[in-house]
Scaffold this motif. Structure first.
Motif, PDB file in Angstrom:
ATOM      1  N   ASN A 169       4.508   5.942   3.283  1.00  0.00           N
ATOM      2  CA  ASN A 169       4.663   7.063   2.545  1.00  0.00           C
ATOM      3  C   ASN A 169       5.695   7.603   1.763  1.00  0.00           C
ATOM      4  O   ASN A 169       6.879   7.447   1.865  1.00  0.00           O
ATOM      5  CB  ASN A 169       4.427   8.112   4.015  1.00  0.00           C
ATOM      6  CG  ASN A 169       4.179   9.522   3.298  1.00  0.00           C
ATOM      7  OD1 ASN A 169       5.063  10.335   3.864  1.00  0.00           O
ATOM      8  ND2 ASN A 169       3.227   9.918   2.479  1.00  0.00           N
ATOM      9  N   ARG A 223       0.812  -1.161   0.085  1.00  0.00           N
ATOM     10  CA  ARG A 223       0.033   0.096  -0.004  1.00  0.00           C
ATOM     11  C   ARG A 223       0.810   1.300  -0.090  1.00  0.00           C
ATOM     12  O   ARG A 223       1.735   1.438   0.707  1.00  0.00           O
ATOM     13  CB  ARG A 223      -0.859   0.023   1.034  1.00  0.00           C
ATOM     14  CG  ARG A 223      -1.822  -1.091   1.180  1.00  0.00           C
ATOM     15  CD  ARG A 223      -2.403  -1.596   2.528  1.00  0.00           C
ATOM     16  NE  ARG A 223      -1.746  -2.120   3.353  1.00  0.00           N
ATOM     17  CZ  ARG A 223      -1.322  -3.181   3.501  1.00  0.00           C
ATOM     18  NH1 ARG A 223      -1.715  -4.056   2.695  1.00  0.00           N
ATOM     19  NH2 ARG A 223      -0.245  -3.685   4.288  1.00  0.00           N
ATOM     20  N   ARG A 261       0.143  11.143   0.215  1.00  0.00           N
ATOM     21  CA  ARG A 261       0.155  12.474   0.853  1.00  0.00           C
ATOM     22  C   ARG A 261       1.135  13.121   1.487  1.00  0.00           C
ATOM     23  O   ARG A 261       2.054  12.411   1.546  1.00  0.00           O
ATOM     24  CB  ARG A 261      -1.261  12.324   1.741  1.00  0.00           C
ATOM     25  CG  ARG A 261      -2.499  11.697   1.076  1.00  0.00           C
ATOM     26  CD  ARG A 261      -3.471  11.357   2.490  1.00  0.00           C
ATOM     27  NE  ARG A 261      -2.891  10.168   3.303  1.00  0.00           N
ATOM     28  CZ  ARG A 261      -3.327  10.241   4.525  1.00  0.00           C
ATOM     29  NH1 ARG A 261      -4.255  11.223   5.034  1.00  0.00           N
ATOM     30  NH2 ARG A 261      -3.065   9.204   5.154  1.00  0.00           N
ATOM     31  N   HIS A 270      -3.409   7.000   8.882  1.00  0.00           N
ATOM     32  CA  HIS A 270      -3.029   6.255   7.637  1.00  0.00           C
ATOM     33  C   HIS A 270      -3.319   5.075   7.877  1.00  0.00           C
ATOM     34  O   HIS A 270      -3.527   4.268   8.790  1.00  0.00           O
ATOM     35  CB  HIS A 270      -1.190   6.511   7.306  1.00  0.00           C
ATOM     36  CG  HIS A 270      -0.521   5.884   8.083  1.00  0.00           C
ATOM     37  ND1 HIS A 270       0.042   6.689   9.426  1.00  0.00           N
ATOM     38  CD2 HIS A 270      -0.008   4.699   8.270  1.00  0.00           C
ATOM     39  CE1 HIS A 270       0.781   5.946  10.078  1.00  0.00           C
ATOM     40  NE2 HIS A 270       0.628   4.830   9.535  1.00  0.00           N
ATOM     41  N   TYR A 320      -0.012  12.136   6.583  1.00  0.00           N
ATOM     42  CA  TYR A 320       0.194  10.829   6.841  1.00  0.00           C
ATOM     43  C   TYR A 320       0.500  10.498   8.221  1.00  0.00           C
ATOM     44  O   TYR A 320       0.083   9.398   8.797  1.00  0.00           O
ATOM     45  CB  TYR A 320       1.480  10.188   6.226  1.00  0.00           C
ATOM     46  CG  TYR A 320       1.969   8.724   6.457  1.00  0.00           C
ATOM     47  CD1 TYR A 320       1.552   7.756   5.718  1.00  0.00           C
ATOM     48  CD2 TYR A 320       2.978   8.619   7.258  1.00  0.00           C
ATOM     49  CE1 TYR A 320       1.791   6.355   5.929  1.00  0.00           C
ATOM     50  CE2 TYR A 320       3.271   7.201   7.625  1.00  0.00           C
ATOM     51  CZ  TYR A 320       2.662   6.285   6.851  1.00  0.00           C
ATOM     52  OH  TYR A 320       3.202   4.980   7.066  1.00  0.00           O
ATOM     53  N   SER A 358       0.988   0.993   5.400  1.00  0.00           N
ATOM     54  CA  SER A 358       1.264   1.789   4.465  1.00  0.00           C
ATOM     55  C   SER A 358       2.425   2.469   4.116  1.00  0.00           C
ATOM     56  O   SER A 358       3.255   2.799   5.367  1.00  0.00           O
ATOM     57  CB  SER A 358       0.079   2.711   3.825  1.00  0.00           C
ATOM     58  OG  SER A 358      -0.090   3.603   4.928  1.00  0.00           O
ATOM     59  N   ASP A 382       1.057   5.397   0.066  1.00  0.00           N
ATOM     60  CA  ASP A 382       0.294   6.503   0.505  1.00  0.00           C
ATOM     61  C   ASP A 382       1.050   7.998  -0.061  1.00  0.00           C
ATOM     62  O   ASP A 382       2.349   8.116   0.274  1.00  0.00           O
ATOM     63  CB  ASP A 382       0.351   6.663   2.092  1.00  0.00           C
ATOM     64  CG  ASP A 382      -0.638   7.883   2.539  1.00  0.00           C
ATOM     65  OD1 ASP A 382      -0.878   8.737   1.958  1.00  0.00           O
ATOM     66  OD2 ASP A 382      -1.295   7.653   3.907  1.00  0.00           O
TER      67      ASP A 382
END
Length: 399
Positions: free
Chosen positions: A398, A379, A383, A392, A388, A396, A381
């Motif tokens: 970042n 996963r 953002r 979150h 985050y 995941s 992310d």
């Protein structure tokens, strides 16, 4: 401290910015001769341009220097400093005065003065003890100087009043002892240091001021190269505690819990900085300065922001910085992530555009929840770090 006064670097070290006291109103007595310098005084604790009504707290301290060698050719001095401050200003919460001490520094530049990356807030700070040691050595064409700074902070608060203010609310506690255990209050210690050196390629000899115990700036047409290393330590962490980004808080063993409600750990960040610079003076009133600084940050709150590169230049006169020509500040870790994310987005877009419509599959919210629960699925992310950190999907990454 010994870095004050002369313009051999565009900005002072992060350690000096974080730990040195600001300008304060008060009385001081200065004594000096060829071998000794002493400056001691009593001051209001607040800065000179921040003077609220009422008692503002107080501070006293001094700087003392001994010069075993001090002649036209060479100067060598060693010194010590001490300061005590009593903090008496703040904001009133639940009829209790809440004091606070803010420590921090920019990334050794005055262009971007933000202290968001290297900073610590100490609520309920009451007594501050500063201890320092310094040295300086200069010849006609060379100088080196350095300083070590230690800061210890004790705290005070009216636990009984705060406990009673929470009675009957969602934050109420069964007893004062339980409230104190859930809201522990402790002391904090921080330290930092720097060492600087300069070599004059041509120009008048370096000069030293007996009255200030400082190295003077360049005088006349001159060219010099300078270098500095500094360390700033604003981490004071409790052993065994782990940082949880989503709550911006430290917890024992890294396990989320509502008790204790607060932590004794302070994660303001540790930073190593290295600077190289070249300065050319037209005369004693004006000079051009250019420098490069590499900052290495270690702070749990910004675990993906590690490397900062600052290139800056300016035209500076003897008293003030009249113009900063430019600043380039880059965060290598973030740039690499953006670059990587861009490459991934490019290829994913390229291949997705070549797919036929029937190859695309939409899933419901329940099906999506089942998919992301699969540990074999990665996963991503995309953002910001702040978003985050707030919340979150577990597991995941970042980027």
């Amino acid at each position: 401290n010994t870095s004050r006064g002369s313009l051999h670097f565009i900005s002072r070290s992060a350690a000096a910015n974080a730990f040195s006291p600001s300008r304060e109103l008060g009385l001081s007595y200065i004594f000096y001769n060829n071998h000794f310098f002493a400056n001691q005084g009593v001051f209001a604790e607040n800065k000179y341009n921040d003077q609220p009504s009422g008692y503002q707290g107080m501070s006293f301290g001094g700087r003392w220097v001994w010069r075993p060698i001090n002649n036209e050719d060479r100067t060598f001095h060693v010194g010590a400093a001490f300061r005590y401050a009593n903090i008496a200003t703040g904001v009133v919460e639940n009829n209790v005065l809440k004091t606070e001490l803010d420590l921090g520094s920019s990334l050794e530049t005055y262009v971007d003065a933000t202290q968001d990356f290297l900073s610590a807030k100490l609520p309920w700070a009451k007594n501050v003890f500063d201890v320092g040691a310094e040295f300086l050595y200069k010849t006609d064409n060379f100088f080196t100087r350095g300083e070590y700074m230690y800061k210890h902070v004790t705290k005070e608060r009216d636990d009984q009043a705060l406990f009673e203010a929470n009675l009957g609310s969602i934050d109420s506690w069964g007893s004062l002892e339980a409230w104190q255990k859930g809201n522990p209050l402790g002391e904090n210690s921080f330290h930092g240091a720097y060492i600087e050196a300069g070599y004059k390629i041509f120009g008048d000899p370096y000069q030293y001021s007996n009255s200030d115990a400082l190295l003077k700036g360049l005088n006349g047409r001159a060219l010099e190269v300078v270098a500095r290393y500094s360390y700033t330590g604003l981490n004071d962490l409790v052993e065994g505690e782990k940082y949880i980004p989503g709550r911006d808080q430290y917890y024992p063993s890294g396990i989320l819990a509502d008790y204790p409600a607060t932590s004794l750990s302070v994660g303001g960040g540790n930073m190593h900085s290295a600077t190289l610079g070249v300065n050319y003076s037209f005369n004693k009133f004006a000079q051009v300065m250019l420098s490069y600084t590499y900052n290495r940050l270690d702070r749990d709150k910004f675990q993906y922001d590690k490397n900062f590169h600052v290139l800056q230049g300016g035209i500076i006169n003897e008293k003030v910085i009249t113009l900063i020509a430019f600043l380039i500040q880059t965060k290598i870790s973030r740039l690499m992530k953006v670059f990587f994310a861009g490459i991934c987005l490019f290829f994913s877009t390229l291949f997705s555009c070549q797919q036929k419509g029937e190859d695309f599959e939409s899933v419901s919210a329940d099906e999506f929840a089942t998919l992301i629960a699969d540990s074999d699925i990665q996963r991503l992310d995309v953002r910001t770090v702040a978003e985050y950190s707030e919340e979150h999907i577990p597991g995941s990454i970042n980027i």
